[in-house]
Scaffold this active site. Structure first.
Site, short mmCIF file in Angstrom:
data_model
loop_
_atom_site.label_atom_id
_atom_site.label_comp_id
_atom_site.label_asym_id
_atom_site.label_seq_id
_atom_site.Cartn_x
_atom_site.Cartn_y
_atom_site.Cartn_z
N LYS A 1 26.20 24.66 -11.15
CA LYS A 1 26.47 26.10 -11.31
C LYS A 1 25.59 26.66 -12.43
O LYS A 1 25.45 26.02 -13.49
CB LYS A 1 27.95 26.29 -11.63
CG LYS A 1 28.38 27.74 -11.78
CD LYS A 1 29.88 27.82 -12.08
CE LYS A 1 30.37 29.24 -12.21
NZ LYS A 1 31.84 29.30 -12.44
N SER B 1 34.20 32.09 -9.25
CA SER B 1 32.84 32.36 -9.60
C SER B 1 31.84 31.27 -9.18
O SER B 1 30.63 31.50 -9.21
CB SER B 1 32.73 32.54 -11.12
OG SER B 1 33.16 31.37 -11.79
N SER C 1 38.14 29.81 -10.45
CA SER C 1 36.74 29.83 -10.02
C SER C 1 36.22 28.56 -9.38
O SER C 1 35.09 28.54 -8.89
CB SER C 1 35.85 30.18 -11.22
OG SER C 1 35.95 31.53 -11.54
#
Lengths: 448, 63
Positions: free
Chosen positions: A80, A148, A172
């Site tokens: 990420k 996210s 997330s």
């Protein structure tokens, strides 16, 4: 012949170790799939094709000589884009932030030392809050993949990478996992180092993983867990043998607390939760009816005050300097969070401790709780990444949690369930999840 | 609900001073969410603060 993009990380690593698979062929297969799907799905913030190929060649040579760096030798991983990877840019989905880190985040460095190849950086919502990434859901590109950790979930689901790192402050990791039909896992707060991970709200931020199997979640945790002198909150707590825990799991004792927030759960997700409980019981799990303590009702409000205050502390200076350069949701959160009085913030931290103390006894006679992973399937539209009410309480409490695919809704979109365990009981949680994974319907690949 | 309305009014005053009145329409939904949260959390009875506060953030003790 096996489609190499379908291999789990553990399967790929085993084949490479047996010299049945070259890391070069695996990387090439994943890059070819990415080349085909990326224009539509927008998984990668930065795809390091050349770097990954070079690493693959090196690791292939080593494997041919019988040298294996560790349990992930030659296996590609996505990261990420709020987690630093040495030599790759970190953009955090932001127009104002760009770093060129010279050093890996601790969790990335530990995977690399185990032989992992960093395939690239996956798209995140802006600074891991709620302004969406460009990523689309591989099951239906008109729907959000969640966030996210949007690119990590979508990329793993779309077979563009076998495993990826994410982070969770509210929901997330587990919510995008549920929306994309993959396994999302975050361990206890303090189990994984956050060194090299950009903060959103530091008392809530958890690194986690997106994988297609529980065994891969266990494998990644076993490589990343352990204290880190560069994150003082990364606890020196014994690390269990997580891979052994998932090999021969026994039927778990599963606590049921209902839908938690029934008014926020779709009919399909409610039916999925109920059907999952029945399946588990029929297969031999013991179900235990439990009641959440009354103070649990304050969890979402407590979480909101902490997240808004801490996100404001992190981003206030930037928002004041260049408000127009921030996404509307993060800007509003920072502006509202700046108005929370300090005594109220500290009061919320104290309430958090009361909730933890009240919830802790629930786990006395069970391996895990079974609760929804998300309000329903991935909502249509890309303007929002969905809501995290079923994940935020467990992030607030810092408890280990895992989302498992549990079927498809009437539109053919994935639904998930969530298991939550007592602090530091990741081995028990992963064992329960591995057993449930065998009982639940197999998670299919998205179309295309 | 009444307490949250009072808190919202206070937050709006402070927000207008800090961020300008033009930001209020956009901020209002989140200010309401924050007012609700403040009201709920501040209504939780806390133990007397006679002992030193524990450090924040909290890390679970080893099981």
């Amino acid at each position: 012949m096996t489609d190499l993009t379908e291999l789990s990380a553990a399967e790929a690593a085993a084949r490479i170790a047996r010299r049945e698979l070259s890391p070069v062929d695996l990387v090439d297969a994943l890059l070819a799939r990415s080349a085909r799907l990326e224009p539509e799905l927008q998984v990668w913030a930065y795809l390091d094709a050349e770097g990954a190929r070079a690493s693959a060649r090196r690791l292939a040579d080593e494997a041919a000589r019988g040298v294996l760096r560790g349990p992930l030798h030659g296996v590609p991983v996505g990261v990420k884009d709020i987690v630093h990877v040495a030599g790759l840019p970190t953009r955090a989905g932001s127009r104002v932030y760009r770093a060129e880190p010279a050093e890996d985040a601790t969790v990335v460095g530990r995977l690399r030392r185990a032989g992992a190849i960093i395939l690239g950086k996956t798209h995140t919502t802006e600074f891991a809050y709620a302004d969406p990434a460009p990523t689309r859901n591989p099951w239906r590109p008109t729907h959000t993949p969640g966030g996210s950790s949007s690119g990590s979930a979508a990329g793993v689901a779309a077979r563009m990478v076998p495993v990826a790192l994410g982070t969770q402050t509210a929901g997330s990791v587990l919510r995008p996992a549920s929306f994309c039909g993959v396994v999302g896992f975050k361990p206890t707060y303090g189990r994984l180092s956050r060194h090299g991970v950009l903060p959103l709200a530091w008392t809530l931020d958890h690194p986690g993983t997106l994988t297609r199997t529980v065994a891969d979640a266990a494998l990644l945790l076993s490589l990343m867990a352990g204290p880190d002198g560069r994150d003082e909150l990364c606890a020196d707590v014994p690390v269990a043998d997580y891979q052994a825990a998932v090999r021969e799991p026994r039927p778990p004792r599963v606590g049921l607390v209902g839908a938690v927030y029934p008014e926020r759960l779709s009919a399909a997700a409610r039916a999925c939760l109920d059907e999952t409980a029945r399946r588990l019981e029929r297969a031999g799990a013991t179900l235990v009816e439990l009641t959440l303590p009354p103070i649990f009702a304050t969890a979402l409000d407590t979480h909101h005050l902490l997240m808004a205050s801490e996100a404001s502390a992190v981003h206030l200076e930037g928002v004041q300097a260049r408000p127009e350069a921030y996404g509307p949701r993060l800007r509003l959160l920072v502006e509202a969070g700046a108005l929370v009085p300090a005594p109220a913030y500290l009061g919320a931290q104290r309430v958090r401790r009361l909730i933890r103390a009240a919830v802790r006894p629930l786990f006395a006679g069970i391996d895990c709780l079974l609760v929804p992973a998300a309000p329903g399937a991935a909502p249509v539209g890309l303007e929002s990444t969905g809501d995290p009410p079923f994940n935020a309480p467990w992030s607030l409490l810092g408890l280990p949690a895992i989302a498992l695919p549990a079927g498809l809704d009437e539109q053919g979109l994935p639904l998930g369930v969530q298991l939550v365990a007592a602090p530091w009981r990741e081995a028990e949680l992963l064992a329960a999840a591995a057993w449930c994974e065998r009982v639940l319907p197999p998670a299919p690949a998205p179309p295309g | 609900m009444e307490a949250a309305q009072e808190t919202l009014a206070t937050l709006e005053l402070v927000a207008a001073r800090r961020w300008g009145p033009a930001r209020l329409p956009a901020l209002r939904p989140l200010l309401w969410r924050t007012a609700e949260a403040l009201t709920t959390v501040q209504a939780v009875p806390l133990p007397p603060a006679v002992e030193p506060f524990p450090p924040s953030p909290p890390v679970w003790e080893e099981a």
